[in-house]
Scaffold this motif. Structure first.
Motif, mmCIF file in Angstrom:
data_model
loop_
_atom_site.group_PDB
_atom_site.id
_atom_site.type_symbol
_atom_site.label_atom_id
_atom_site.label_comp_id
_atom_site.label_asym_id
_atom_site.label_seq_id
_atom_site.Cartn_x
_atom_site.Cartn_y
_atom_site.Cartn_z
ATOM 1 N N LEU A 13 0.825 -1.209 0.000
ATOM 2 C CA LEU A 13 0.000 0.000 0.000
ATOM 3 C C LEU A 13 0.860 1.260 0.000
ATOM 4 N N ALA A 14 1.964 1.224 0.731
ATOM 5 C CA ALA A 14 2.846 2.394 0.777
ATOM 6 C C ALA A 14 3.408 2.697 -0.609
ATOM 7 N N GLN A 15 3.791 1.653 -1.344
ATOM 8 C CA GLN A 15 4.336 1.879 -2.680
ATOM 9 C C GLN A 15 3.261 2.397 -3.632
ATOM 10 N N LEU A 16 2.073 1.804 -3.597
ATOM 11 C CA LEU A 16 0.983 2.267 -4.461
ATOM 12 C C LEU A 16 0.603 3.708 -4.134
ATOM 13 N N ARG A 17 0.624 4.040 -2.868
ATOM 14 C CA ARG A 17 0.311 5.408 -2.459
ATOM 15 C C ARG A 17 1.369 6.383 -2.962
ATOM 16 N N ALA A 18 2.646 5.997 -2.803
ATOM 17 C CA ALA A 18 3.736 6.875 -3.229
ATOM 18 C C ALA A 18 3.697 7.118 -4.735
ATOM 19 N N GLU A 19 3.261 6.118 -5.488
ATOM 20 C CA GLU A 19 3.199 6.235 -6.946
ATOM 21 C C GLU A 19 1.886 6.831 -7.435
ATOM 22 N N GLY A 20 0.963 7.100 -6.514
ATOM 23 C CA GLY A 20 -0.320 7.682 -6.888
ATOM 24 C C GLY A 20 -1.172 6.753 -7.731
ATOM 25 N N ARG A 21 -1.044 5.454 -7.496
ATOM 26 C CA ARG A 21 -1.723 4.476 -8.340
ATOM 27 C C ARG A 21 -3.209 4.336 -8.014
ATOM 28 N N LEU A 22 -3.572 4.537 -6.779
ATOM 29 C CA LEU A 22 -4.970 4.370 -6.362
ATOM 30 C C LEU A 22 -5.401 5.620 -5.602
ATOM 31 N N ALA A 23 -6.352 6.345 -6.184
ATOM 32 C CA ALA A 23 -6.753 7.634 -5.621
ATOM 33 C C ALA A 23 -7.245 7.524 -4.192
ATOM 34 N N ARG A 24 -7.873 6.427 -3.865
ATOM 35 C CA ARG A 24 -8.445 6.276 -2.529
ATOM 36 C C ARG A 24 -7.370 6.318 -1.439
ATOM 37 N N LEU A 25 -6.142 5.938 -1.781
ATOM 38 C CA LEU A 25 -5.070 5.938 -0.783
ATOM 39 C C LEU A 25 -4.627 7.348 -0.409
ATOM 40 N N ALA A 26 -5.067 8.347 -1.166
ATOM 41 C CA ALA A 26 -4.778 9.734 -0.781
ATOM 42 C C ALA A 26 -5.524 10.125 0.489
ATOM 43 N N ARG A 27 -6.521 9.329 0.881
ATOM 44 C CA ARG A 27 -7.284 9.592 2.109
ATOM 45 C C ARG A 27 -6.647 8.917 3.331
ATOM 46 N N TRP A 28 -5.382 8.622 3.249
ATOM 47 C CA TRP A 28 -4.670 7.890 4.300
ATOM 48 C C TRP A 28 -4.966 8.469 5.679
ATOM 49 N N ARG A 29 -5.290 7.587 6.639
ATOM 50 C CA ARG A 29 -5.723 8.053 7.957
ATOM 51 C C ARG A 29 -4.762 7.667 9.090
ATOM 52 N N ASP A 30 -3.783 6.809 8.798
ATOM 53 C CA ASP A 30 -2.937 6.263 9.867
ATOM 54 C C ASP A 30 -3.801 5.624 10.953
ATOM 55 N N GLU A 31 -4.820 4.904 10.512
ATOM 56 C CA GLU A 31 -5.732 4.195 11.409
ATOM 57 C C GLU A 31 -5.920 2.784 10.858
#
Length: 321
Positions: free
Chosen positions: A96-114
């Motif tokens: 998930l961290a890699q997909l988030r860093a690469e902007g592959r899945l828009a939903r991961l931009a809502r990261w909550r640290d939860e």
């Protein structure tokens, strides 16, 4: 009590605005099961031989790029990274961290640290934890706790003459989801390590400053379960699967909630006629509208003789997930 309140909410029958609102909710909460929907295209996510999620094809394609963790096999997507909950949690977090860093899945931009626990069912042991923002991408079961707070005004003369009012929260305009819409007085997802009642008491204090000694008096009155299709653009989407544990709490007439952690903009104490109008106008966050409708049904304030869509509503609130 129910009889008197039913009289004050006699307008709950099928008016054009009301019926249109109910049909919108029914369409939303059956969207994952209609022909051609994402829900019918999903691959089951399997951990240790147990299905724990439903993953849409576009997300499967992204996860297949990490074959040490996710493997597509026999019509499903298997999580093979790790041999215990801690190892699986770490393996999935890396993906998930890699997909988030690469902007592959828009939903991961809502990261909550939860973190949410991943289970095959509510009573099953957790198999791993995942970031909350990824829960719907993996189609895992998400659990929440929602509190209905109500006030009774007037003298009870034995014939149910008291007026019932409901406390509602208006979501902050800065919330990333459903900003500015109405919500139940307190509500939230159940984070890893929390029990249902513990989560309800925690959210009650954080969002509305309901003292724990008052919140613990809330009665568990059931749960709502549903799924729906949620889109992020034309290609990526997800099937959201949720189970909400619902509590009712009668609060004193002199109780007033206070804004806590900033997720709520303000609070309203409304008679049930006005609450109904808010449902019919689409002013509620959709799943909170379901919680309100469930409250009206359980208190005898929404009657099958007045609501021709009553069976459909009951069915959509209690789906098998």
């Amino acid at each position: 009590m129910a009889a008197a309140a039913a009289g004050t909410v006699g307008g709950l029958g099928p008016g054009s605005g009301w019926t249109a609102a109910i049909r919108r909710l029914l369409r939303l909460f059956t969207s994952a099961r209609r022909p051609g929907s994402l829900g019918l295209q999903c691959l089951p996510l399997v951990v240790e031989g147990q299905q724990v999620g439903l993953v849409v094809p576009a997300v499967v394609r992204e996860l297949r790029a990490f074959p040490r963790v996710f493997v597509e096999v026999a019509g499903g997507l298997e999580l093979r990274g790790g041999h215990c909950p801690e190892e699986r949690t770490e393996a999935v977090a890396g993906v998930l961290a890699q997909l988030r860093a690469e902007g592959r899945l828009a939903r991961l931009a809502r990261w909550r640290d939860e973190a949410y626990e991943v289970r095959s069912s509510f009573g099953a042991p957790p198999l791993l934890n995942v970031e909350r923002a990824a829960a719907s991408l993996l189609g895992i079961l998400q659990f929440g706790a929602h509190l209905n707070a109500f006030v009774l005004r007037g003298q009870d003369d034995g014939e149910g003459s008291q007026e019932m009012l409901m406390w509602l929260a208006k979501r902050s305009p800065h919330k990333p989801t459903h900003p500015g819409l109405l919500d139940n007085l307190a509500a939230g997802g159940i984070s890893a390590g929390l029990g249902v009642k513990e989560a309800m008491v925690k959210e009650s204090w954080e969002e509305a400053r309901i003292p724990p000694e008052l919140a613990t008096q809330a009665r568990p009155v059931g749960c709502l379960s549903y799924s729906y299709e949620e889109m992020d653009g034309e290609e990526f989407g997800a099937v959201v699967r949720e189970c909400l544990f619902v509590f009712d709490l009668q609060v004193p007439e002199d109780f007033t909630p206070q804004v806590g952690d900033g997720e709520v903009q303000e609070f309203h104490l409304w008679p049930l006629d006005k609450v109904r109008e808010a449902v019919s106008s689409g002013s509620f966050k959709p799943n909170c509208a379901l919680v309100v409708l469930d409250f009206l049904m359980r208190h005898g304030l929404l009657h099958p003789d007045q609501e021709p869509l009553y069976p459909e509503l009951m069915a959509v609130m209690h789906q098998t997930l």
